[in-house]
Design an enzyme around this catalytic site. Structure first.
Site, mmCIF file in Angstrom:
data_model
loop_
_atom_site.group_PDB
_atom_site.id
_atom_site.type_symbol
_atom_site.label_atom_id
_atom_site.label_comp_id
_atom_site.label_asym_id
_atom_site.label_seq_id
_atom_site.Cartn_x
_atom_site.Cartn_y
_atom_site.Cartn_z
ATOM 1 N N LEU A 87 44.361 8.842 -15.966
ATOM 2 C CA LEU A 87 44.430 7.858 -17.040
ATOM 3 C C LEU A 87 45.751 7.111 -17.099
ATOM 4 O O LEU A 87 45.788 5.956 -17.526
ATOM 5 C CB LEU A 87 44.181 8.541 -18.394
ATOM 6 N N GLY A 88 46.835 7.746 -16.691
ATOM 7 C CA GLY A 88 48.140 7.102 -16.797
ATOM 8 C C GLY A 88 49.170 7.795 -15.942
ATOM 9 O O GLY A 88 48.966 8.916 -15.465
ATOM 10 N N GLY A 97 53.590 8.269 -15.713
ATOM 11 C CA GLY A 97 54.901 8.049 -16.296
ATOM 12 C C GLY A 97 56.006 8.411 -15.338
ATOM 13 O O GLY A 97 55.759 8.764 -14.175
ATOM 14 N N TYR A 127 57.953 10.963 -15.374
ATOM 15 C CA TYR A 127 58.099 12.385 -15.085
ATOM 16 C C TYR A 127 56.782 13.146 -15.174
ATOM 17 O O TYR A 127 56.779 14.370 -15.258
ATOM 18 C CB TYR A 127 59.110 13.023 -16.047
ATOM 19 N N SER A 146 52.042 12.718 -15.322
ATOM 20 C CA SER A 146 50.820 11.918 -15.313
ATOM 21 C C SER A 146 49.867 12.443 -16.375
ATOM 22 O O SER A 146 50.016 13.560 -16.875
ATOM 23 C CB SER A 146 50.145 11.967 -13.935
ATOM 24 N N LYS A 176 48.193 16.052 -20.089
ATOM 25 C CA LYS A 176 49.487 15.516 -19.670
ATOM 26 C C LYS A 176 50.204 16.590 -18.855
ATOM 27 O O LYS A 176 50.486 17.680 -19.354
ATOM 28 C CB LYS A 176 50.316 15.106 -20.884
ATOM 29 N N ASP A 201 59.923 5.397 -32.041
ATOM 30 C CA ASP A 201 59.512 4.700 -30.816
ATOM 31 C C ASP A 201 58.151 4.045 -31.017
ATOM 32 O O ASP A 201 57.291 4.098 -30.141
ATOM 33 C CB ASP A 201 59.472 5.686 -29.651
#
EC number: 2.7.11.1
Length: 624
Positions: A168-169, A171, A173, A175, A191, A285
């Site tokens: 799905l994504g 980053g 550091y 996934s 994650k 954030d």
């Protein structure tokens, strides 16, 4: 501390003497009876006068004078150095994690004994009229199910218990994957992050903070955490899967939003922010990427890594350096249309995917960058930036480069302009502009900290939301957008990592991760510091765990009242999903109906045996 420990502590001579002198103890856990007993034994074995003086001086140093916020003075049997260690944030977190671990352990153990007793009573009532031989056989099977449940309960959660389906994504550091738990068929967003990379990038505190927040909430506005576990190399967060994608993708697809649409999404964002603030945290954030859209079109907030004040001094120094270097550049005048086109071009290039060192500068409040003290109003600043982007098409302080964004943020008072205002400062009534109520809301968010909204109650009373019913946003209001999903495995609202263009857009992210892994390997940090991840493991426990005795009768009664038609029979592949509240799989109900139709009439013993077997299976599946 148990009752025996309290009794031993109360009988201790030092504690009794301290009570006689009027000393108050704030925390019984800080008074170790073993520590006091060792001190008494040591004093009894001292022979010389000098040794007694040294021991008395050391004993006096152990009593640390403390003042609480109410003005009361109390003493703790700890050295100043020990008090300093206990006051560290990482120590407080480990202490809290230890308390939560034992509380969950004893609660689950007590509930298990309670439910086991109820199952035993039900078994006895159902088998009392059977023959002794059949009772022994059923009793043996009942004990076997209990032993199987206990063995399964002792099994630690591992990555092998999940099937990774779709990515799905990605980053810097880790996934994110769409995963399915094998025994319960739950669909989760997994994650996965490497410990060595987290330690190299100084992201350990962020991940631990996100885990702590997700374990403390049960709000419908926040993404739910079901499992948190680790192995030697990685840490895992198995969270609620939200299939509608993030709000950034929705904004990119829709472009500008009408004020009614903006009002709806902002109201749900306010509800999500309020849920975070009630937990005692600040998100810090907030950006469109962190708001997810569920299958019904409502908002859920995620990504709590930067919540509360955990920014390191090095990160603040980097931000201040970037801000100071952007003080005196040349800033050419750009129209609203030009800035909108520039921002769209940046989104198409996906340059914002790596731009998250300590939050996103387009949505960050100035006091965060300045390194000054700040409070929860920084989240309202980010909310105003999101509102501006929904109505105008770009964040109010975005630039063509990161340096220009810092410059715009430094001169935020000059850069904040009402849309449809031309070079001469005249508003064009024919152009699509922001209403007075919406602009008042934006300027109330994007202002000095003391002049901003101070609570979500003030936001709800603003004229921009005067026609909105805050009670029942998820039940009454109809979302402007509802995702169209073909099935539960539909990931069309996320990036397709089998596409070469998507992989090319994430090449900088992969490069950042590769460099961090190489640097960690060169520094000898292969699996990271394991002590930093103490207390990371978590397993979701429903609020109410009751035996499913009455629910089976309700299901059978509903089947008798509303029989299903043969043409509309449910497919087995659509019945795999497990309900977290009920804990039973629909596929088991379907198989049970088929068995009852094919086998026909059965004896009393076989019906009792089948009933006990089914109830036991459902109950164990529910408890796990």
């Amino acid at each position: 501390m148990d009752l025996l420990g309290l009794k031993e502590l109360d009988n201790n001579k030092l504690v009794s003497k301290a009570k006689e002198n009027g000393v108050e103890f704030s925390d019984l856990f800080l008074l170790s009876s073993g520590y006091l007993r060792d001190r008494e034994n040591a004093s009894a074995s001292v022979s010389s006068k000098n040794e007694r003086m040294v021991l008395n001086e050391e004993r006096q140093n152990c009593w640390t004078k403390r003042n609480d916020p109410k003005g009361l003075t109390y003493y703790q049997l700890l050295k100043p150095s020990e008090v300093e260690i206990l006051s560290r944030p990482e120590t407080r977190r480990k202490r809290m994690a230890c308390q939560v671990f034992f509380l969950n352990y004893y609660i689950s153990t007590i509930e298990y004994h309670k439910l086991r007793k109820e199952r035993l009573e039900e078994f006895t009532a159902c088998t009392s009229s059977l023959k002794q031989s059949k009772q022994k056989r059923l009793w043996k099977e009942h004990c076997g199910r209990e032993r199987a449940f206990l063995r399964k309960k002792r099994t630690k959660i591992q990555c092998s218990h999940f099937d990774l389906l779709v990515k799905l994504g990605q980053g810097g550091y880790g996934s994110v994957w769409l995963a399915k738990k094998r025994n319960t068929h739950e669909l989760l967003a997994m994650k996965m992050m490497k410990k060595s990379t987290l330690q190299q990038l100084n992201e350990v505190k962020h991940i631990l903070n996100e885990r702590d927040i997700l374990t403390n909430t049960n709000s419908e506005w926040l993404v739910k955490l079901y499992y948190a576990f680790q192995d030697k190399e990685k840490v895992y967060l198995a969270m609620e899967y939200v299939p509608g994608g993030d709000f950034r993708t929705f904004l990119t697809t829709k472009g500008l939003l009408h004020e009614n649409q903006t009002r709806f999404y902002l109201a749900e964002m306010v509800a999500a922010i309020s849920a975070v603030h009630k937990l005692g945290y600040m998100h810090r954030d907030l950006k469109p990427e962190n708001f997810l859209i569920d299958q019904k079109g409502h908002i859920k907030l995620s990504d709590f890594g930067l919540s509360t004040a955990i920014v390191t001094s090095n990160q603040v120094n980097r931000l201040q350096h970037a801000l100071v270097s952007a003080v005196n550049p040349q800033r050419p005048y750009l129209t609203q249309k030009q800035r909108r086109n520039i921002y769209k071009a940046l989104l198409e290039k996906n340059e914002n995917k790596v731009n998250s060192v300590v939050g996103s500068p387009e949505y960050m409040a100035p006091e965060v960058v300045y390194g000054k003290k700040y409070d929860r109003t920084v989240d309202y600043w980010s909310l105003g930036c999101i509102c501006y982007e929904c109505l105008v098409g770009y964040p109010p302080f975005s630039g063509s480069t990161l340096q220009e964004t810092w410059t715009n943020l430094y001169y935020w008072r000059e850069m904040l302009q009402r849309p449809s205002k031309n070079e001469n400062g005249i508003y064009d009534k024919k152009a699509r502009s922001v209403s007075d109520e919406a602009w008042s809301f934006i300027t109330k968010c994007l202002t000095e900290p003391t002049s901003r909204f101070q609570s979500t109650i003030e936001i709800q009373k603003h004229p921009f939301f005067k026609r909105l019913h805050w009670n029942g946003l998820r039940k009454r209001a109809v979302p402007p957008f509802v995702p169209r999903l073909e099935n539960q495995l539909d990931t069309s609202y996320f990036d397709d990592f089998n596409d070469e263009q998507v992989l090319d857009a994430y090449k900088d992210v992969y490069e950042k991760q590769r460099k961090a892994e190489q640097k960690a390997k060169s520094n000898g940090v292969m699996n990271g510091n394991q002590r930093q991840f103490l207390g990371f493991t978590f397993k979701y426990r429903p609020n109410a765990r009751k035996p499913l005795v009455g629910r089976h009768r309700e299901k059978r009664q509903l089947r008798k009242e509303k029989p299903e038609k043969k043409n509309n029979s449910t497919k087995q592949k659509d019945l795999i999903t497990v309900s977290h509240n009920k804990g039973t799989t629909a596929i088991e109900d379907l198989d049970e109906d088929k068995r009852s139709k094919t086998k026909g009439h059965k004896t009393k013993s076989s019906r009792v045996h089948r009933l006990l077997e089914r109830k036991g299976k459902d109950l164990y599946e529910f408890l796990l």
